[in-house]
Design a protein around this motif. Structure first.
Motif, short mmCIF file in Angstrom:
data_model
loop_
_atom_site.label_atom_id
_atom_site.label_comp_id
_atom_site.label_asym_id
_atom_site.label_seq_id
_atom_site.Cartn_x
_atom_site.Cartn_y
_atom_site.Cartn_z
N ASP A 39 0.82 -1.22 0.00
CA ASP A 39 0.00 0.00 0.00
C ASP A 39 0.85 1.26 0.00
OD1 ASP A 39 -2.39 -1.33 -0.07
OD2 ASP A 39 -2.79 -1.13 2.07
N LYS A 40 1.95 1.21 0.71
CA LYS A 40 2.77 2.43 0.83
C LYS A 40 3.32 2.91 -0.51
CE LYS A 40 6.85 2.28 2.76
NZ LYS A 40 7.84 2.11 3.80
N LEU A 41 3.39 2.02 -1.49
CA LEU A 41 3.87 2.42 -2.81
C LEU A 41 2.75 2.90 -3.73
CD1 LEU A 41 6.51 -0.38 -3.49
CD2 LEU A 41 6.84 1.90 -2.51
N LEU A 42 1.51 2.82 -3.27
CA LEU A 42 0.38 3.24 -4.08
C LEU A 42 -0.04 4.69 -3.86
CD1 LEU A 42 -1.87 0.07 -3.70
CD2 LEU A 42 -0.50 0.72 -5.68
N THR A 43 0.56 5.34 -2.88
CA THR A 43 0.14 6.70 -2.55
C THR A 43 1.20 7.71 -2.98
OG1 THR A 43 1.10 6.51 -0.35
CG2 THR A 43 -1.22 5.93 -0.58
N ARG A 44 0.73 8.91 -3.27
CA ARG A 44 1.64 9.99 -3.63
C ARG A 44 2.11 10.70 -2.36
NH1 ARG A 44 -1.44 13.73 -7.57
NH2 ARG A 44 -2.93 13.49 -5.90
N ARG A 45 3.31 11.14 -2.38
CA ARG A 45 3.87 11.90 -1.27
C ARG A 45 4.41 13.23 -1.80
NH1 ARG A 45 3.26 7.19 0.31
NH2 ARG A 45 3.94 6.04 2.08
N SER A 46 3.52 13.98 -2.43
CA SER A 46 3.93 15.18 -3.13
C SER A 46 4.11 16.39 -2.22
CB SER A 46 2.92 15.51 -4.23
OG SER A 46 1.63 15.61 -3.68
N SER A 47 3.69 16.28 -0.98
CA SER A 47 3.86 17.41 -0.06
C SER A 47 4.25 16.89 1.33
CB SER A 47 2.55 18.21 0.05
OG SER A 47 1.57 17.45 0.72
N ILE A 48 4.73 17.78 2.14
CA ILE A 48 5.10 17.40 3.51
C ILE A 48 3.88 16.92 4.28
CG2 ILE A 48 5.93 18.31 5.72
CD1 ILE A 48 7.79 20.12 4.10
N LEU A 49 2.75 17.56 4.06
CA LEU A 49 1.52 17.17 4.74
C LEU A 49 1.12 15.73 4.39
CD1 LEU A 49 -0.67 18.10 6.65
CD2 LEU A 49 -1.92 19.00 4.69
N ARG A 50 1.22 15.37 3.12
CA ARG A 50 0.90 14.00 2.72
C ARG A 50 1.89 13.00 3.31
NH1 ARG A 50 -1.35 13.92 -3.46
NH2 ARG A 50 -3.07 15.33 -3.07
N ARG A 51 3.16 13.37 3.36
CA ARG A 51 4.16 12.48 3.95
C ARG A 51 3.89 12.27 5.43
NH1 ARG A 51 8.87 15.64 1.86
NH2 ARG A 51 7.97 15.92 -0.18
N LEU A 52 3.56 13.33 6.13
CA LEU A 52 3.24 13.22 7.56
C LEU A 52 1.98 12.41 7.79
CD1 LEU A 52 4.06 16.83 8.81
CD2 LEU A 52 5.31 14.71 9.31
N TYR A 53 0.98 12.60 6.94
CA TYR A 53 -0.27 11.86 7.05
C TYR A 53 -0.03 10.36 6.88
CZ TYR A 53 -4.83 9.99 5.77
OH TYR A 53 -5.96 9.22 5.70
N ARG A 54 0.82 9.98 5.92
CA ARG A 54 1.06 8.57 5.62
C ARG A 54 2.02 7.90 6.60
NH1 ARG A 54 -1.88 5.05 3.24
NH2 ARG A 54 -0.01 3.82 3.25
N LEU A 55 2.78 8.67 7.33
CA LEU A 55 3.79 8.11 8.23
C LEU A 55 3.27 7.03 9.17
CD1 LEU A 55 6.82 8.44 8.72
CD2 LEU A 55 6.26 10.10 10.49
N PRO A 56 2.20 7.26 9.94
CA PRO A 56 1.72 6.18 10.83
C PRO A 56 1.19 4.97 10.06
CG PRO A 56 0.25 8.09 10.97
CD PRO A 56 1.43 8.49 10.11
#
Length: 137
Positions: A39-56
């Motif tokens: 799953d972690k490879l299916l999401t975009r991490r285009s912003s810091i907010l998205r990266r922080l959201y996906r971290l947990p």
């Protein structure tokens, strides 16, 4: 549901990763996870907010992968993606288990359990058996 199962010796979990943690925490069963794609490879991490959201979520996915007794993948491509996604989490590489599909052996009646014995893929039987059913909403 977990308590209704009694005490299974082995559970096979497909696609959803979080049940791996639940079974590891609340049962003594051997847990096998069948991974279609991380799953972690299916999401975009285009912003810091998205990266922080996906971290947990990414951390829980990695922990669950590490917690499974055995991880199976459906292709060499998925095995490579798994290695890239969980290189710091995994104890051993996943085993490769190709999906079983023998469409030429399937009978015309999807409700016929002889189709399963003939080697027809369970997924294909389910898709054909539910394609014409009407489900009330």
């Amino acid at each position: 549901m977990l308590f209704e199962l009694g005490s299974p010796k082995t559970v096979i979990i497909d696609q959803a990763i979080m049940p791996v943690l639940i079974f590891r925490l609340f049962s003594k069963a051997q847990v096998i996870f069948y991974c279609h794609f991380p799953d972690k490879l299916l999401t975009r991490r285009s912003s810091i907010l998205r990266r922080l959201y996906r971290l947990p979520f990414d951390a829980l996915e990695g922990l669950a992968m590490k917690s499974a007794h055995h991880v199976l993948v459906n292709s060499k491509f998925t095995a490579a993606a798994y290695a890239a996604a969980f290189h710091g989490w995994t104890r051993r590489p996943p085993a490769l288990l190709y999906p079983s599909v023998r469409l030429n052996k399937c009978k015309t009646s999807a409700r016929d359990f002889d189709s399963i014995r003939a080697g027809c893929a369970l997924h294909e039987i389910f898709v054909r058996s539910t394609a014409h059913d009407n489900f009330p909403s």
